[in-house]
Design an enzyme around this catalytic site. Structure first.
Site, PDB file in Angstrom:
ATOM      1  N   SER A 187      14.407  46.313 -17.489  1.00 53.88           N
ATOM      2  CA  SER A 187      13.423  47.070 -16.482  1.00 53.88           C
ATOM      3  C   SER A 187      14.525  47.204 -15.547  1.00 53.88           C
ATOM      4  O   SER A 187      15.428  47.993 -15.820  1.00 53.88           O
ATOM      5  CB  SER A 187      12.590  45.782 -16.091  1.00 53.88           C
ATOM      6  N   SER A 188      13.908  47.210 -14.311  1.00 55.79           N
ATOM      7  CA  SER A 188      14.992  47.343 -13.095  1.00 55.79           C
ATOM      8  C   SER A 188      14.736  46.638 -11.914  1.00 55.79           C
ATOM      9  O   SER A 188      13.337  46.233 -11.757  1.00 55.79           O
ATOM     10  CB  SER A 188      14.886  48.932 -12.827  1.00 55.79           C
ATOM     11  N   TYR A 246       8.752  55.624 -11.391  1.00 58.69           N
ATOM     12  CA  TYR A 246       9.841  54.687 -12.252  1.00 58.69           C
ATOM     13  C   TYR A 246       9.640  53.380 -11.787  1.00 58.69           C
ATOM     14  O   TYR A 246       9.534  52.368 -12.766  1.00 58.69           O
ATOM     15  CB  TYR A 246      11.205  55.073 -11.858  1.00 58.69           C
ATOM     16  N   LYS A 264       8.194  50.234 -14.416  1.00 59.13           N
ATOM     17  CA  LYS A 264       9.000  49.019 -14.610  1.00 59.13           C
ATOM     18  C   LYS A 264       8.448  47.867 -14.318  1.00 59.13           C
ATOM     19  O   LYS A 264       8.645  46.868 -14.796  1.00 59.13           O
ATOM     20  CB  LYS A 264      10.588  49.231 -13.862  1.00 59.13           C
TER      21      LYS A 264
HETATM   22  N1  LIG Z   1      22.150  52.556 -14.251  1.00 56.98           N
HETATM   23  C1  LIG Z   1      21.431  51.863 -13.519  1.00 56.98           C
HETATM   24  O1  LIG Z   1      22.063  51.729 -12.188  1.00 56.98           O
HETATM   25  C2  LIG Z   1      20.265  50.997 -13.888  1.00 56.98           C
HETATM   26  C3  LIG Z   1      19.683  50.156 -12.908  1.00 56.98           C
HETATM   27  C4  LIG Z   1      18.583  49.539 -13.312  1.00 56.98           C
HETATM   28  C5  LIG Z   1      17.922  49.734 -14.523  1.00 56.98           C
HETATM   29  N2  LIG Z   1      18.628  50.500 -15.522  1.00 56.98           N
HETATM   30  C6  LIG Z   1      17.920  50.662 -16.666  1.00 56.98           C
HETATM   31  O2  LIG Z   1      18.848  50.600 -17.598  1.00 56.98           O
HETATM   32  C7  LIG Z   1      18.496  51.477 -18.906  1.00 56.98           C
HETATM   33  C8  LIG Z   1      19.582  52.223 -19.117  1.00 56.98           C
HETATM   34  O3  LIG Z   1      19.998  53.033 -18.124  1.00 56.98           O
HETATM   35  P1  LIG Z   1      21.342  53.968 -17.885  1.00 56.98           P
HETATM   36  O4  LIG Z   1      21.676  54.035 -16.519  1.00 56.98           O
HETATM   37  O5  LIG Z   1      22.168  53.477 -18.916  1.00 56.98           O
HETATM   38  O6  LIG Z   1      20.562  55.410 -18.586  1.00 56.98           O
HETATM   39  P2  LIG Z   1      21.277  56.717 -19.242  1.00 56.98           P
HETATM   40  O7  LIG Z   1      22.721  56.784 -18.689  1.00 56.98           O
HETATM   41  O8  LIG Z   1      20.221  57.621 -18.803  1.00 56.98           O
HETATM   42  O9  LIG Z   1      21.064  56.524 -20.730  1.00 56.98           O
HETATM   43  C9  LIG Z   1      19.884  56.360 -21.345  1.00 56.98           C
HETATM   44  C10 LIG Z   1      20.005  56.326 -22.668  1.00 56.98           C
HETATM   45  O10 LIG Z   1      18.759  56.661 -23.671  1.00 56.98           O
HETATM   46  C11 LIG Z   1      18.801  58.069 -24.129  1.00 56.98           C
HETATM   47  N3  LIG Z   1      17.502  58.506 -24.046  1.00 56.98           N
HETATM   48  C12 LIG Z   1      16.914  58.912 -22.667  1.00 56.98           C
HETATM   49  N4  LIG Z   1      15.719  59.122 -22.768  1.00 56.98           N
HETATM   50  C13 LIG Z   1      15.483  59.218 -24.240  1.00 56.98           C
HETATM   51  C14 LIG Z   1      14.180  59.600 -24.975  1.00 56.98           C
HETATM   52  N5  LIG Z   1      12.982  60.055 -24.446  1.00 56.98           N
HETATM   53  N6  LIG Z   1      14.315  59.315 -26.260  1.00 56.98           N
HETATM   54  C15 LIG Z   1      15.324  58.969 -26.685  1.00 56.98           C
HETATM   55  N7  LIG Z   1      16.622  58.478 -26.286  1.00 56.98           N
HETATM   56  C16 LIG Z   1      16.496  58.636 -24.907  1.00 56.98           C
HETATM   57  C17 LIG Z   1      20.061  58.686 -23.594  1.00 56.98           C
HETATM   58  O11 LIG Z   1      20.226  59.602 -24.371  1.00 56.98           O
HETATM   59  P3  LIG Z   1      19.700  61.074 -24.561  1.00 56.98           P
HETATM   60  O12 LIG Z   1      19.949  61.488 -23.188  1.00 56.98           O
HETATM   61  O13 LIG Z   1      20.764  61.846 -25.562  1.00 56.98           O
HETATM   62  O14 LIG Z   1      18.324  60.970 -25.039  1.00 56.98           O
HETATM   63  C18 LIG Z   1      20.897  57.515 -23.412  1.00 56.98           C
HETATM   64  O15 LIG Z   1      21.430  57.040 -24.580  1.00 56.98           O
HETATM   65  C19 LIG Z   1      17.294  51.987 -18.412  1.00 56.98           C
HETATM   66  O16 LIG Z   1      16.069  51.324 -18.613  1.00 56.98           O
HETATM   67  C20 LIG Z   1      17.089  52.120 -17.117  1.00 56.98           C
HETATM   68  O17 LIG Z   1      15.969  52.030 -16.335  1.00 56.98           O
HETATM   69  C21 LIG Z   1      19.639  51.306 -15.205  1.00 56.98           C
END
Ligand SMILES: NC(=O)c1ccc[n+]([C@@H]2O[C@H](COP(=O)([O-])OP(=O)(O)OC[C@H]3O[C@@H](n4cnc5c(N)ncnc54)[C@H](OP(=O)(O)O)[C@@H]3O)[C@@H](O)[C@H]2O)c1
Length: 255
Positions: free
Chosen positions: A138-139, A154, A158
């Site tokens: 989640s987040s 979002y 979440k």
């Molecule tokens: N980064 C942060 O600061 C942060 C903070 C709080 C929570 N989160 C949570 O942590 C998780 C990961 O975040 P992240 O920052 O690592 O995200 P990210 O960099 O956007 O990576 C997301 C991953 O999921 C894949 N993806 C996205 N949409 C997809 C779809 N519709 N079908 C299949 N694959 C899909 C992407 O590859 P493709 O684009 O090639 O599909 C990538 O491998 C998420 O749930 C996010 O809400 C992140």
């Protein structure tokens, strides 16, 4: 401490970059076998190559988790290929921009429904495992009320995910399947959301770094280590928990 992950079969959605990739790599380092997915074929292929070069037993397929039939088929295939699923880490999210009804529906598909779909489809495999667990990513956006306008949906989805996971943990306890949530704070990595913000809006990036008590963004590895522990048999008496990994960004006592 041995996390008892040697030989465990793990599905991590969205493992081509960012948190999903760090989580997949941490499982592989612990001796687990991993199956992952992402939409982008080239990015996924490169990630798989690099993880295999590091000695990991990892599988992957390019698909969109919003395509219910393709996603369900892939989870079945992943379970068949690995001969089981012990752990599901449902990680995919896409911070969709928008403001209309289509945006709400798309956000519901991406940030809520596909998580429930993943759990439902993995369930028959999890029921056969001797150490089954699910972790939803989640987040802290789930509890913040000062999110930027385009993160409204979002945060809502979440928050729904945290409630869903709590209810699921109660329902699946009869099968000894543990269900937990990880809620990261701002996590910085090259090519990620906060990297784009750092370049486009340095003031927002710096403000986000001041939000956590620890005064900085986190790293994918810092999230991955806690998420993998929570999912592992080493955490066998923990279910229904929402673990914030946010450097103290949410300043409330976490009862
Ligand atoms: N980064 C942060 O600061 C942060 C903070 C709080 C929570 N989160 C949570 O942590 C998780 C990961 O975040 P992240 O920052 O690592 O995200 P990210 O960099 O956007 O990576 C997301 C991953 O999921 C894949 N993806 C996205 N949409 C997809 C779809 N519709 N079908 C299949 N694959 C899909 C992407 O590859 P493709 O684009 O090639 O599909 C990538 O491998 C998420 O749930 C996010 O809400 C992140």
């Amino acid at each position: 401490m041995d996390l008892n992950l040697e030989g465990k079969k793990v599905v991590v959605t969205g493992g081509s970059r960012g948190l999903g990739r760090a989580i997949a790599e941490q499982f592989l380092a612990e001796g687990a076998e991993v199956s992952t997915c992402a939409r982008g074929e080239a990015g996924l292929a490169q990630a798989l190559d690099e993880m295999r070069a590091a000695g990991g037993k990892v599988h992957g397929a390019a698909l969109d988790v919003r395509d219910a039939a393709a996603f369900r088929t892939w989870i079945d295939q992943a379970g068949a290929e690995m001969n089981g699923i012990d752990i599901l880490v449902s990680n995919v999210s896409t911070r969709l921009q928008g403001a209309d009804e289509a945006w709400w529906r798309n956000s519901f598909e991406t940030d809520f429904l596909q998580h429930a779909r993943a759990a439902e489809q993995a369930l028959p495999f999890l029921k056969k495992s001797d150490a089954p667990s699910i972790v939803f990513i989640s987040s802290i956006a789930a509890v913040l009320t000062n999110l930027p306008p385009d993160e409204l949906a979002y945060g809502v989805m979440k928050a729904g995910l945290v409630n869903y996971a709590g209810q699921l943990s109660a329902r699946l306890s009869r099968d000894a399947i543990r269900v937990n949530v990880v809620s990261p704070g701002p996590i910085h990595f090259e090519g990620g959301t906060w990297d784009a913000i750092r370049q486009a809006n340095p003031k927002l990036f710096e403000a986000a770094a001041r939000l956590p008590q620890l005064g900085r963004h986190g790293t994918p590895k810092e999230v991955a280590k806690s998420a993998v522990f929570l999912a592992s048999p080493a955490s066998s008496y923990t279910t229904g928990v929402n673990l914030r990994i946010d450097g103290g960004a949410v300043k409330t006592a976490n009862f």
